[in-house]
Design a protein around this motif. Structure first.
Motif, PDB file in Angstrom:
ATOM      1  N   GLN A   1       0.801  -1.227   0.000  1.00  0.00           N
ATOM      2  CA  GLN A   1       0.000   0.000   0.000  1.00  0.00           C
ATOM      3  C   GLN A   1       0.835   1.278   0.000  1.00  0.00           C
ATOM      4  N   ALA A   2       2.135   1.164  -0.171  1.00  0.00           N
ATOM      5  CA  ALA A   2       2.973   2.376  -0.164  1.00  0.00           C
ATOM      6  C   ALA A   2       4.120   2.205  -1.157  1.00  0.00           C
ATOM      7  N   THR A   3       3.757   2.003  -2.417  1.00  0.00           N
ATOM      8  CA  THR A   3       4.755   1.770  -3.465  1.00  0.00           C
ATOM      9  C   THR A   3       4.837   2.962  -4.398  1.00  0.00           C
ATOM     10  N   ASP A   4       6.049   3.424  -4.629  1.00  0.00           N
ATOM     11  CA  ASP A   4       6.334   4.561  -5.502  1.00  0.00           C
ATOM     12  C   ASP A   4       7.348   4.108  -6.552  1.00  0.00           C
ATOM     13  N   PRO A   5       7.652   4.930  -7.555  1.00  0.00           N
ATOM     14  CA  PRO A   5       8.652   4.540  -8.551  1.00  0.00           C
ATOM     15  C   PRO A   5      10.040   4.321  -7.934  1.00  0.00           C
ATOM     16  N   PRO A   6      10.922   3.644  -8.658  1.00  0.00           N
ATOM     17  CA  PRO A   6      12.291   3.413  -8.174  1.00  0.00           C
ATOM     18  C   PRO A   6      13.048   4.717  -7.952  1.00  0.00           C
ATOM     19  N   LEU A   7      14.213   4.600  -7.333  1.00  0.00           N
ATOM     20  CA  LEU A   7      15.028   5.780  -7.030  1.00  0.00           C
ATOM     21  C   LEU A   7      15.415   6.515  -8.309  1.00  0.00           C
ATOM     22  N   GLY A   8      15.254   7.828  -8.280  1.00  0.00           N
ATOM     23  CA  GLY A   8      15.666   8.662  -9.409  1.00  0.00           C
ATOM     24  C   GLY A   8      14.799   8.550 -10.636  1.00  0.00           C
ATOM     25  N   ALA A   9      13.670   7.825 -10.549  1.00  0.00           N
ATOM     26  CA  ALA A   9      12.832   7.609 -11.732  1.00  0.00           C
ATOM     27  C   ALA A   9      11.906   8.781 -12.028  1.00  0.00           C
ATOM     28  N   CYS A  10      11.579   9.574 -11.016  1.00  0.00           N
ATOM     29  CA  CYS A  10      10.683  10.719 -11.220  1.00  0.00           C
ATOM     30  C   CYS A  10      11.499  11.979 -11.522  1.00  0.00           C
ATOM     31  N   PRO A  11      11.047  12.794 -12.470  1.00  0.00           N
ATOM     32  CA  PRO A  11      11.779  14.034 -12.784  1.00  0.00           C
ATOM     33  C   PRO A  11      11.919  14.947 -11.575  1.00  0.00           C
ATOM     34  N   GLU A  12      10.874  14.961 -10.723  1.00  0.00           N
ATOM     35  CA  GLU A  12      10.908  15.810  -9.541  1.00  0.00           C
ATOM     36  C   GLU A  12      11.139  14.963  -8.297  1.00  0.00           C
ATOM     37  N   HIS A  13      11.869  15.527  -7.357  1.00  0.00           N
ATOM     38  CA  HIS A  13      12.136  14.836  -6.092  1.00  0.00           C
ATOM     39  C   HIS A  13      10.978  15.112  -5.134  1.00  0.00           C
ATOM     40  N   LEU A  14      10.098  14.112  -4.970  1.00  0.00           N
ATOM     41  CA  LEU A  14       8.886  14.284  -4.188  1.00  0.00           C
ATOM     42  C   LEU A  14       8.909  13.376  -2.957  1.00  0.00           C
ATOM     43  N   PRO A  15       8.127  13.714  -1.929  1.00  0.00           N
ATOM     44  CA  PRO A  15       8.048  12.854  -0.736  1.00  0.00           C
ATOM     45  C   PRO A  15       7.557  11.460  -1.093  1.00  0.00           C
ATOM     46  N   ARG A  16       7.996  10.495  -0.341  1.00  0.00           N
ATOM     47  CA  ARG A  16       7.628   9.099  -0.562  1.00  0.00           C
ATOM     48  C   ARG A  16       6.392   8.734   0.270  1.00  0.00           C
ATOM     49  N   PRO A  17       5.553   7.803  -0.229  1.00  0.00           N
ATOM     50  CA  PRO A  17       4.380   7.386   0.548  1.00  0.00           C
ATOM     51  C   PRO A  17       4.771   6.414   1.654  1.00  0.00           C
ATOM     52  N   GLN A  18       3.878   6.215   2.604  1.00  0.00           N
ATOM     53  CA  GLN A  18       4.119   5.286   3.706  1.00  0.00           C
ATOM     54  C   GLN A  18       2.792   4.681   4.147  1.00  0.00           C
ATOM     55  N   ALA A  19       2.840   3.426   4.563  1.00  0.00           N
ATOM     56  CA  ALA A  19       1.651   2.753   5.085  1.00  0.00           C
ATOM     57  C   ALA A  19       2.037   1.984   6.339  1.00  0.00           C
ATOM     58  N   GLU A  20       1.026   1.478   7.037  1.00  0.00           N
ATOM     59  CA  GLU A  20       1.279   0.779   8.294  1.00  0.00           C
ATOM     60  C   GLU A  20       0.403  -0.469   8.364  1.00  0.00           C
ATOM     61  N   ALA A  21       0.976  -1.538   8.908  1.00  0.00           N
ATOM     62  CA  ALA A  21       0.238  -2.785   9.093  1.00  0.00           C
ATOM     63  C   ALA A  21       0.455  -3.290  10.514  1.00  0.00           C
ATOM     64  N   ALA A  22      -0.575  -3.925  11.066  1.00  0.00           N
ATOM     65  CA  ALA A  22      -0.485  -4.482  12.418  1.00  0.00           C
ATOM     66  C   ALA A  22      -0.102  -5.956  12.345  1.00  0.00           C
ATOM     67  N   PHE A  23       0.522  -6.440  13.407  1.00  0.00           N
ATOM     68  CA  PHE A  23       0.866  -7.857  13.471  1.00  0.00           C
ATOM     69  C   PHE A  23       0.641  -8.369  14.883  1.00  0.00           C
ATOM     70  N   THR A  24       0.557  -9.673  15.019  1.00  0.00           N
ATOM     71  CA  THR A  24       0.438 -10.314  16.321  1.00  0.00           C
ATOM     72  C   THR A  24       1.720 -11.076  16.621  1.00  0.00           C
ATOM     73  N   GLU A  25       1.926 -11.369  17.871  1.00  0.00           N
ATOM     74  CA  GLU A  25       3.138 -12.079  18.267  1.00  0.00           C
ATOM     75  C   GLU A  25       3.222 -13.426  17.551  1.00  0.00           C
ATOM     76  N   GLY A  26       4.412 -13.735  17.056  1.00  0.00           N
ATOM     77  CA  GLY A  26       4.613 -14.977  16.324  1.00  0.00           C
ATOM     78  C   GLY A  26       4.515 -14.824  14.823  1.00  0.00           C
TER      79      GLY A  26
END
Length: 409
Positions: A319-344
């Motif tokens: 859920q937080a995928t952007d183009p590879p490094l240096g692939a965009c003409p402009e240097h823009l902020p990267r997306p981020q997502a979060e997922a929960a997990f349980t022990e184990g």
């Protein structure tokens, strides 16, 4: 006529020169009519067969190494992605209707890589000129001694050029060894990660020179957090290993001081724009908060991490995928997502050598990974790492190198 209207199969079959297409495993994928006529074979006797099976060497004449040289050339082209114009050489062909009887033949071949949509070598184009009649015609104009002199001169020149080609191949092989050693030195085994068990693997491609661009990293962060990353540099040999080392170090440092994975990749992207050869590098960074049991992640064009739950279910963190490094003409902020997990639960990061196959949709490879993870749910990280490599890598070896990180949460 538009290119889309051209019947390329008809063009291939009409080529006046003998042409064959090989898979990278040296199996005949297709041949044209000129090839079959030159070899005196039917399509069924060639297509689908390995080169060594379709045209074995004469066991009674072990000094004739032309077929072995052809195999070496094709493997080199598959490994490097570069064409190889072979020198004049002799390899004899068995008469199709006279078992054990071989015809003396002379050839001038060239082998060319054919690249797939992913930029990797998908097929090998082999074109050969049969110059046997030229040798015979020259021989018919002179005495037997003159024929011997002509053959000796041709073979001397061919051998000299072949030796040059062999030295170039050896130089590539030495560069590969150095690059691999450099990479291994920069990817040491991880240290203790609090109470979490982990495993890392680096599996180089088999019989290929285009390796040494993959990396992994595990970082113990303050506040009961762990950063895990993998990346893949486009390129090969020492150049890729050098770029990999710079990006690996830069991301390792950024992950220690950045407020989030997205910010760390934002900094890495800015840095990569100043590094020659770093463009189009893919990487993914995950930060595990062990107290809150969350995984924050950000991806620069990389394959999604897999989260294996204790019940055997697998989620891909995509859920937080952007183009590879240096692939965009402009240097823009990267997306981020979060997922929960349980022990184990188990987090798995990897590079494309683990799941990608030529001509196969990426979803098929991801499904294969998920199935393997589910079947081995409950295995400790070291055992799971070995199981994944055993399940997912081709028996003959992967055509791309593989980095793998497994962390039990």
């Amino acid at each position: 006529m538009k290119a889309s209207e051209i019947d390329y199969e008809a063009v291939f079959q009409a080529l006046p020169s003998a042409v064959a297409l090989f898979t990278t495993d040296l199996v005949y994928a297709d041949v044209n009519e000129a090839f079959l006529n030159s070899m005196g074979r039917t399509r069924e006797q060639v297509v689908g067969h390995h080169l060594a099976d379709a045209f074995p060497s004469d066991p009674k004449n072990p000094t004739m190494t032309g077929m072995l040289q052809l195999q070496d050339s094709l493997r080199w082209v598959a490994a490097t992605g570069e064409r190889d114009a072979m020198t004049l050489h002799r390899y004899d062909v068995e008469y199709p209707d006279r078992s054990g009887v071989w015809e003396q033949r002379y050839w001038s071949p060239i082998n060319v890589p054919v690249f797939g949509p992913d930029g990797r070598v998908a097929l090998l184009l082999h074109r050969e000129e049969d110059i046997t009649e030229l040798i015979r015609t020259r021989g018919g104009q002179g005495s037997g001694e003159q024929v011997t002199v002509l053959e000796a001169e041709l073979f001397t020149r061919a051998q000299e050029l072949q030796e040059v080609n062999e030295r170039l191949r050896q130089a590539h092989a030495r560069e590969h060894e150095v690059a691999l050693s450099l990479q291994q030195a920069m990817l040491p085994a991880p240290g203790p990660l609090k109470d979490h068990r982990s495993a890392v693997r680096y599996h180089p491609a088999v019989g290929a020179l285009n390796v040494c661009g993959d990396w992994y990293d595990l970082v113990d962060l303050p506040g009961d957090r762990i950063a895990v990353a993998v990346g893949d540099v486009v390129g090969c040999g020492l150049a890729a290993a050098g770029v990999m080392g710079q990006l690996h170090s830069a991301l390792s440092a950024a992950s220690r001081v950045a407020d989030s994975p997205a910010q760390a990749l934002h900094v890495l992207d800015l840095y990569a724009r100043s590094v020659d050869g770093a463009e189009s590098t893919t990487t993914v960074l995950s930060v595990i908060d062990c107290t809150n049991r969350t995984i924050a992640y950000s991806s620069a064009g990389h394959l999604p991490p897999a989260l294996l739950h204790p019940d055997g279910a697998v989620d891909f963190l995509d859920q937080a995928t952007d183009p590879p490094l240096g692939a965009c003409p402009e240097h823009l902020p990267r997306p981020q997502a979060e997922a929960a997990f349980t022990e184990g639960a188990t987090l798995v990061l990897y590079t494309d050598g683990l799941i990608e196959r030529r001509g196969e949709d990426i979803d098929v490879g991801l499904a294969r990974l998920a199935d393997s993870l589910t079947r081995h749910q409950g295995a400790d990280p070291e055992t799971l790492a070995d199981a994944l490599l055993s399940d997912l890598l081709p028996p003959a070896g992967a055509t791309d190198d593989t980095a793998l990180v497994i962390l039990r949460l």
